[in-house]
Design a protein around this motif. Structure first.
Motif, mmCIF file in Angstrom:
data_model
loop_
_atom_site.group_PDB
_atom_site.id
_atom_site.type_symbol
_atom_site.label_atom_id
_atom_site.label_comp_id
_atom_site.label_asym_id
_atom_site.label_seq_id
_atom_site.Cartn_x
_atom_site.Cartn_y
_atom_site.Cartn_z
ATOM 1 N N SER A 290 -42.638 -1.859 10.982
ATOM 2 C CA SER A 290 -43.112 -2.887 11.778
ATOM 3 C C SER A 290 -41.437 -2.789 12.764
ATOM 4 N N LYS A 291 -41.219 -2.974 13.691
ATOM 5 C CA LYS A 291 -40.268 -2.866 14.301
ATOM 6 C C LYS A 291 -39.552 -4.413 14.572
ATOM 7 N N GLN A 292 -40.402 -5.151 14.612
ATOM 8 C CA GLN A 292 -39.131 -6.686 13.516
ATOM 9 C C GLN A 292 -39.134 -6.356 12.171
ATOM 10 N N ASP A 293 -39.421 -5.962 11.804
ATOM 11 C CA ASP A 293 -38.505 -5.930 10.250
ATOM 12 C C ASP A 293 -37.929 -5.314 9.778
ATOM 13 N N LEU A 294 -38.007 -3.992 10.630
ATOM 14 C CA LEU A 294 -36.762 -3.027 10.918
ATOM 15 C C LEU A 294 -35.428 -4.023 11.585
ATOM 16 N N GLU A 295 -36.198 -4.706 13.006
ATOM 17 C CA GLU A 295 -33.945 -5.277 13.622
ATOM 18 C C GLU A 295 -34.107 -6.172 12.555
ATOM 19 N N VAL A 296 -34.725 -6.727 11.220
ATOM 20 C CA VAL A 296 -34.354 -7.649 10.329
ATOM 21 C C VAL A 296 -33.384 -6.680 9.221
ATOM 22 N N VAL A 297 -33.520 -5.849 8.491
ATOM 23 C CA VAL A 297 -33.308 -5.227 7.790
ATOM 24 C C VAL A 297 -32.236 -4.512 8.573
ATOM 25 N N GLU A 298 -32.037 -4.033 9.324
ATOM 26 C CA GLU A 298 -31.156 -3.588 10.509
ATOM 27 C C GLU A 298 -29.191 -4.740 10.102
ATOM 28 N N LYS A 299 -29.743 -5.850 10.966
ATOM 29 C CA LYS A 299 -28.498 -6.914 10.796
ATOM 30 C C LYS A 299 -28.291 -7.326 9.722
ATOM 31 N N THR A 300 -29.502 -7.712 8.202
ATOM 32 C CA THR A 300 -29.201 -7.297 6.698
ATOM 33 C C THR A 300 -27.894 -7.025 6.765
ATOM 34 N N LEU A 301 -28.315 -5.246 6.450
ATOM 35 C CA LEU A 301 -28.007 -4.523 5.774
ATOM 36 C C LEU A 301 -26.884 -3.847 6.035
ATOM 37 N N TYR A 302 -27.102 -3.272 7.817
ATOM 38 C CA TYR A 302 -25.997 -2.424 8.446
ATOM 39 C C TYR A 302 -25.671 -1.212 8.069
ATOM 40 N N LEU A 303 -27.174 -1.050 8.014
ATOM 41 C CA LEU A 303 -27.300 0.508 6.882
ATOM 42 C C LEU A 303 -26.851 1.401 8.568
ATOM 43 N N ASP A 304 -26.229 3.305 7.984
ATOM 44 C CA ASP A 304 -26.045 3.775 8.859
ATOM 45 C C ASP A 304 -27.453 3.891 9.850
ATOM 46 N N GLN A 305 -27.266 4.551 10.577
ATOM 47 C CA GLN A 305 -28.540 4.726 11.668
ATOM 48 C C GLN A 305 -29.516 5.991 11.223
ATOM 49 N N GLU A 306 -29.244 6.602 10.757
ATOM 50 C CA GLU A 306 -30.113 7.982 10.133
ATOM 51 C C GLU A 306 -30.795 7.150 9.044
ATOM 52 N N LEU A 307 -30.207 6.565 7.755
ATOM 53 C CA LEU A 307 -31.184 6.055 6.831
ATOM 54 C C LEU A 307 -31.339 4.840 7.218
ATOM 55 N N LEU A 308 -31.469 4.065 8.717
ATOM 56 C CA LEU A 308 -32.206 3.231 8.766
ATOM 57 C C LEU A 308 -32.918 3.713 10.060
ATOM 58 N N GLU A 309 -33.272 5.219 10.521
ATOM 59 C CA GLU A 309 -34.651 5.824 10.590
ATOM 60 C C GLU A 309 -35.090 6.328 10.148
ATOM 61 N N THR A 310 -34.598 6.620 8.649
ATOM 62 C CA THR A 310 -35.194 6.865 7.742
ATOM 63 C C THR A 310 -36.900 6.128 7.188
#
Length: 337
Positions: A292-312
């Protein structure tokens, strides 16, 4: 190349939860001390959350000899754990009205009492003779006979009676006591096996929430008084710490648990539905596939993932997860084993 867990102290204690999906495929380690800084396991249905929690539970109980209790919301851990001790709620009644002021808040929070209903229940509990009122049924009788001082009190009293009467439906009377204390057997806590509280034995989800919340509260109080350590695995944590319907005493003590030597493993399908304190107060995060878009946004804010890892992340295989823990320089992709 992905970074792997680094620890300067060669004597640090850890369990292995899987392997890092990089070359070389080094073990993914979870440090003992990080258990008490809390863990978050998240991911969509079928991504492997419960499998991960079961592996952590088994290895912590066996290798660290730390008591582990799983609050098994759906009754699925019997198929996930090789060895465990099951607790049936109907054989372990919980006292719900002691001298702790949080008891009333907990009941009010889960049963959604109105302020007048909570006020009246508080008033009744202050007057009731607990030497004669020893069951939910007898408390209901007391509520029914309580003097009506005004029209609003009559309506409030009837509504309160209806709310509390749900505790006596079916065979729920075996779940709760008015007073007393629950005994947690030392031998069970020291058995080196996870303890599974099978909440699926309670059909009504609201009664299940009430029982589980009180059990958690009583167990933590007991553990703290005994000066013991404990790891609590909360399946379907949204039932306790959701944004929309939080169990207030549980949410308010979330940040305090670590001070008492109690570690939490918080498991949820949706990160965005949990109270914000979860992201702040969990130092180790194991994120399975999130879509879900909302959960992915939380992950991005929380973990500061590389964009490639986030998209995977939405497309990783069941059993794979993004792993972030204090002994890592940055999050890595791992396979739980």
């Amino acid at each position: 190349m992905q970074e792997v867990p680094v620890e300067n102290n060669p004597g640090w204690e850890y369990i292995v939860i899987g392997r890092v999906l990089a070359i070389p495929q080094l073990p993914a380690k979870l440090a003992k001390n990080d258990l008490f800084r809390h863990l978050l396991i998240a991911g969509s249905t079928g991504s492997g959350k419960s499998h991960t929690a079961s592996k952590i539970s088994e290895r912590v109980a066996r290798e660290f000899k730390i008591p582990v209790i799983v609050f098994d919301w759906h009754g699925e851990y019997a198929d996930l754990l090789r060895e465990y001790i099951e607790v049936n709620p109907h054989s372990s009644p919980i006292p719900i009205f002691t001298d702790d002021p949080d008891d009333l808040i907990l009941v009010s929070s889960i049963m959604e009492l109105t302020p007048p209903q909570e006020y009246l229940l508080d008033k009744i509990l202050r007057r009731v003779d607990f030497s004669k009122t020893k069951s939910i049924e007898s408390l209901l009788d007391y509520v029914e006979s309580y003097p009506e001082e005004s029209n609003w009190m009559r309506e409030t009293k009837l509504a309160l009676h209806r709310r509390l009467s749900s505790l006596t439906r079916e065979n729920y009377h075996s779940l709760f006591e008015i007073r007393g204390r629950i005994e947690f057997k030392q031998g069970v806590l020291e058995a080196g096996k996870p303890i599974v509280l099978n909440l699926a034995e309670i059909n009504d989800p609201n009664i299940r929430r009430l029982y589980a919340s009180f059990y958690l509260k009583r167990l933590v109080d007991f553990t703290v008084n005994q000066g013991r350590r404990l790891l609590v695995v909360l399946e379907e944590a949204v039932n306790y710490i959701s944004r929309s319907q939080p169990v207030k005493p549980i949410c308010e003590t979330l940040r305090e648990f670590r001070k008492f030597g109690v570690g939490l493993v918080i498991i949820s399908q949706s990160l965005s539905q949990l109270v914000e304190d979860v992201s702040v107060n969990t130092n180790t995060k194991i994120i399975h596939s999130v879509k879900s878009k909302q959960d992915l946004e939380v992950v991005e804010k929380t973990l500061y993932l590389d964009q490639e890892l986030l998209e995977t992340l939405p497309y990783i295989e069941p059993g794979e997860a993004i792993y972030s823990t204090p002994s890592l320089k940055k999050p890595v992709l791992i396979k739980i084993e």
